[in-house]
Write a protein that holds these residues in place. Structure first.
Motif, PDB file in Angstrom:
ATOM      1  N   GLN A  48      52.225  16.914 100.695  1.00  0.00           N
ATOM      2  CA  GLN A  48      53.089  17.935 100.101  1.00  0.00           C
ATOM      3  C   GLN A  48      52.328  18.583  98.947  1.00  0.00           C
ATOM      4  OE1 GLN A  48      56.937  16.604  98.646  1.00  0.00           O
ATOM      5  NE2 GLN A  48      57.817  18.517  99.369  1.00  0.00           N
ATOM      6  N   VAL A  49      52.442  19.905  98.860  1.00  0.00           N
ATOM      7  CA  VAL A  49      51.716  20.698  97.873  1.00  0.00           C
ATOM      8  C   VAL A  49      52.724  21.414  96.983  1.00  0.00           C
ATOM      9  CG1 VAL A  49      50.091  22.620  97.593  1.00  0.00           C
ATOM     10  CG2 VAL A  49      49.812  21.021  99.493  1.00  0.00           C
ATOM     11  N   ILE A  50      52.526  21.335  95.659  1.00  0.00           N
ATOM     12  CA  ILE A  50      53.336  22.073  94.691  1.00  0.00           C
ATOM     13  C   ILE A  50      52.379  22.956  93.902  1.00  0.00           C
ATOM     14  CG2 ILE A  50      54.900  21.905  92.719  1.00  0.00           C
ATOM     15  CD1 ILE A  50      55.548  19.022  93.839  1.00  0.00           C
ATOM     16  N   LEU A  51      52.619  24.264  93.939  1.00  0.00           N
ATOM     17  CA  LEU A  51      51.705  25.226  93.324  1.00  0.00           C
ATOM     18  C   LEU A  51      52.447  26.070  92.298  1.00  0.00           C
ATOM     19  CD1 LEU A  51      49.994  26.334  96.649  1.00  0.00           C
ATOM     20  CD2 LEU A  51      49.078  24.741  94.932  1.00  0.00           C
ATOM     21  N   ASP A  52      51.920  26.074  91.089  1.00  0.00           N
ATOM     22  CA  ASP A  52      52.478  26.861  89.992  1.00  0.00           C
ATOM     23  C   ASP A  52      51.595  28.094  89.816  1.00  0.00           C
ATOM     24  OD1 ASP A  52      53.598  27.871  87.706  1.00  0.00           O
ATOM     25  OD2 ASP A  52      53.272  26.093  86.480  1.00  0.00           O
ATOM     26  N   HIS A  53      52.147  29.252  90.090  1.00  0.00           N
ATOM     27  CA  HIS A  53      51.369  30.495  90.033  1.00  0.00           C
ATOM     28  C   HIS A  53      51.431  31.125  88.644  1.00  0.00           C
ATOM     29  CE1 HIS A  53      51.868  29.980  94.349  1.00  0.00           C
ATOM     30  NE2 HIS A  53      50.822  30.774  94.494  1.00  0.00           N
ATOM     31  N   ALA A  54      50.351  31.781  88.265  1.00  0.00           N
ATOM     32  CA  ALA A  54      50.316  32.551  87.024  1.00  0.00           C
ATOM     33  C   ALA A  54      51.270  33.734  87.160  1.00  0.00           C
ATOM     34  CB  ALA A  54      48.897  33.039  86.751  1.00  0.00           C
ATOM     35  N   ASN A  55      51.594  34.352  86.066  1.00  0.00           N
ATOM     36  CA  ASN A  55      52.570  35.443  86.055  1.00  0.00           C
ATOM     37  C   ASN A  55      51.940  36.730  86.591  1.00  0.00           C
ATOM     38  OD1 ASN A  55      54.833  36.938  85.675  1.00  0.00           O
ATOM     39  ND2 ASN A  55      54.804  36.867  83.447  1.00  0.00           N
ATOM     40  N   THR A  56      51.705  36.734  87.909  1.00  0.00           N
ATOM     41  CA  THR A  56      51.113  37.878  88.602  1.00  0.00           C
ATOM     42  C   THR A  56      51.900  38.120  89.882  1.00  0.00           C
ATOM     43  OG1 THR A  56      48.932  37.244  87.743  1.00  0.00           O
ATOM     44  CG2 THR A  56      48.970  38.794  89.582  1.00  0.00           C
ATOM     45  N   ALA A  57      52.080  39.366  90.226  1.00  0.00           N
ATOM     46  CA  ALA A  57      52.849  39.711  91.425  1.00  0.00           C
ATOM     47  C   ALA A  57      52.129  39.253  92.691  1.00  0.00           C
ATOM     48  CB  ALA A  57      53.064  41.221  91.481  1.00  0.00           C
ATOM     49  N   PRO A  58      52.873  38.880  93.709  1.00  0.00           N
ATOM     50  CA  PRO A  58      52.264  38.519  94.988  1.00  0.00           C
ATOM     51  C   PRO A  58      51.491  39.702  95.581  1.00  0.00           C
ATOM     52  CG  PRO A  58      54.580  37.866  94.931  1.00  0.00           C
ATOM     53  CD  PRO A  58      54.333  38.712  93.725  1.00  0.00           C
ATOM     54  N   ALA A  59      50.403  39.387  96.272  1.00  0.00           N
ATOM     55  CA  ALA A  59      49.584  40.407  96.939  1.00  0.00           C
ATOM     56  C   ALA A  59      48.839  39.723  98.090  1.00  0.00           C
ATOM     57  CB  ALA A  59      48.618  41.051  95.949  1.00  0.00           C
ATOM     58  N   ASN A  60      47.849  40.390  98.647  1.00  0.00           N
ATOM     59  CA  ASN A  60      47.068  39.857  99.772  1.00  0.00           C
ATOM     60  C   ASN A  60      48.014  39.306 100.829  1.00  0.00           C
ATOM     61  OD1 ASN A  60      44.770  40.537  98.258  1.00  0.00           O
ATOM     62  ND2 ASN A  60      44.671  38.524  97.344  1.00  0.00           N
ATOM     63  N   ASP A  61      47.866  38.041 101.218  1.00  0.00           N
ATOM     64  CA  ASP A  61      48.737  37.436 102.238  1.00  0.00           C
ATOM     65  C   ASP A  61      50.013  36.842 101.652  1.00  0.00           C
ATOM     66  OD1 ASP A  61      46.880  38.114 104.124  1.00  0.00           O
ATOM     67  OD2 ASP A  61      46.357  36.062 104.679  1.00  0.00           O
ATOM     68  N   LYS A  62      50.156  36.844 100.326  1.00  0.00           N
ATOM     69  CA  LYS A  62      51.320  36.265  99.654  1.00  0.00           C
ATOM     70  C   LYS A  62      51.531  34.811 100.065  1.00  0.00           C
ATOM     71  CE  LYS A  62      53.693  40.697  99.358  1.00  0.00           C
ATOM     72  NZ  LYS A  62      54.903  41.437  99.669  1.00  0.00           N
ATOM     73  N   ALA A  63      50.422  34.067 100.185  1.00  0.00           N
ATOM     74  CA  ALA A  63      50.523  32.684 100.645  1.00  0.00           C
ATOM     75  C   ALA A  63      49.282  31.889 100.278  1.00  0.00           C
ATOM     76  CB  ALA A  63      50.718  32.642 102.153  1.00  0.00           C
ATOM     77  N   SER A  64      49.456  30.596 100.272  1.00  0.00           N
ATOM     78  CA  SER A  64      48.345  29.653 100.213  1.00  0.00           C
ATOM     79  C   SER A  64      48.321  28.915 101.537  1.00  0.00           C
ATOM     80  CB  SER A  64      48.526  28.660  99.065  1.00  0.00           C
ATOM     81  OG  SER A  64      48.424  29.330  97.833  1.00  0.00           O
ATOM     82  N   TYR A  65      47.128  28.577 101.982  1.00  0.00           N
ATOM     83  CA  TYR A  65      46.947  27.916 103.269  1.00  0.00           C
ATOM     84  C   TYR A  65      46.434  26.504 103.027  1.00  0.00           C
ATOM     85  CZ  TYR A  65      47.492  32.644 104.911  1.00  0.00           C
ATOM     86  OH  TYR A  65      47.997  33.897 105.152  1.00  0.00           O
ATOM     87  N   VAL A  66      47.007  25.550 103.751  1.00  0.00           N
ATOM     88  CA  VAL A  66      46.638  24.149 103.602  1.00  0.00           C
ATOM     89  C   VAL A  66      45.972  23.691 104.896  1.00  0.00           C
ATOM     90  CG1 VAL A  66      47.454  21.827 103.077  1.00  0.00           C
ATOM     91  CG2 VAL A  66      48.612  23.814 102.068  1.00  0.00           C
ATOM     92  N   TYR A  67      44.778  23.122 104.746  1.00  0.00           N
ATOM     93  CA  TYR A  67      43.987  22.660 105.877  1.00  0.00           C
ATOM     94  C   TYR A  67      43.688  21.174 105.716  1.00  0.00           C
ATOM     95  CZ  TYR A  67      42.969  27.658 106.433  1.00  0.00           C
ATOM     96  OH  TYR A  67      43.075  29.014 106.597  1.00  0.00           O
ATOM     97  N   ALA A  68      43.387  20.518 106.832  1.00  0.00           N
ATOM     98  CA  ALA A  68      42.908  19.139 106.814  1.00  0.00           C
ATOM     99  C   ALA A  68      41.466  19.127 107.312  1.00  0.00           C
ATOM    100  CB  ALA A  68      43.776  18.259 107.699  1.00  0.00           C
ATOM    101  N   TYR A  69      40.645  18.301 106.691  1.00  0.00           N
ATOM    102  CA  TYR A  69      39.300  18.062 107.209  1.00  0.00           C
ATOM    103  C   TYR A  69      39.173  16.572 107.503  1.00  0.00           C
ATOM    104  CZ  TYR A  69      37.687  16.385 102.580  1.00  0.00           C
ATOM    105  OH  TYR A  69      37.509  15.683 101.407  1.00  0.00           O
TER     106      TYR A  69
END
Length: 162
Positions: A48-69
Motif C-alpha cells: 500500500q502506498v500513501i503519497l503526500d503531494h506538494a501544493n501543485t495542481a495535477p497535470a501530466n497523467d495525474k497519477a503515480s504508477y506502482v511497479y514490482a521488480y
C-alpha cells in the motif's frame, strides 16, 4: 478437521528517504530496497502506498504508477539495483519496462494526500512471489511529493492451519 486459512505477516514500512520530494517525471522514479523472501516464503505480499503531494495542481497523467521488480538471486529487473533510492528508466509514456505494473494511484485534487488500495506483488509474476522483490514508484502526477508524509508499506501473505 483442520482448516487452511490465509494469514498475514506484520505490516512493515519501507525506507522512503528518496521518495520524499520526488519530482513529477516520466523517466525518474523511486525504488525500494530489495525484500528477501527466501526465509519467510510468503505466497504474496500486499503493498500500500500513501503519497503526500506538494501544493501543485495535477497535470501530466495525474497519477503515480506502482511497479514490482523481482529476481532469483542478486540481479533484478534492469534497471533496478535493489537499493532504496531514485531510479532512471525509459519513459513510461511510450516504452515497455522490465518490471510489472501492479497499480495506479490517482492525483485529482491539488495538495491531496492519496492512498492506494492494497496491491498484490505476486500478481505481477504469474501468482508466485519471487525470492527477491521490490517496488518502484513513478510520479507522473504533475506535482512533486511533499518533503515528508509519504509511506510505502507491505505485509506478507501465507497459509496457516487452524
Amino acid at each position: 478437521m483442520a482448516s487452511i486459512k490465509l494469514a498475514f505477516g506484520s505490516v512493515t514500512s519501507m525506507t522512503v528517504t528518496n521518495l520524499h520530494s520526488l519530482a513529477s517525471s516520466a523517466t525518474v522514479g523511486w525504488q525500494s530496497a530489495v525484500i528477501d523472501n527466501s526465509t519467510d516464503l510468503y505466497e504474496d505480499a500486499l503493498v500500500q502506498v500513501i503519497l503526500d503531494h506538494a501544493n501543485t495542481a495535477p497535470a501530466n497523467d495525474k497519477a503515480s504508477y506502482v511497479y514490482a521488480y523481482g529476481g532469483l538471486e542478486t540481479s533484478y529487473s534492469d534497471p533496478a539495483s535493489g537499493t532504496e533510492g531514485t531510479i532512471t528508466i525509459a519513459t513510461i509514456v511510450s516504452n515497455p519496462q522490465a518490471f510489472k505494473q501492479i497499480g495506479t494511484v490517482p492525483y485529482n485534487t491539488q495538495d491531496a494526500v492519496v492512498e492506494s488500495q492494497p496491491m498484490s506483488v505476486a500478481s505481477a509474476f504469474g501468482g508466485i512471489l519471487p525470492i527477491k522483490w521490490g517496488i518502484i514508484v513513478v510520479n507522473y502526477s504533475g506535482a512533486a511529493y511533499a518533503a515528508s508524509g509519504n509511506t510505502v508499506k507491505w505485509a506478507g501473505v501465507y497459509r496457516t492451519v487452524a
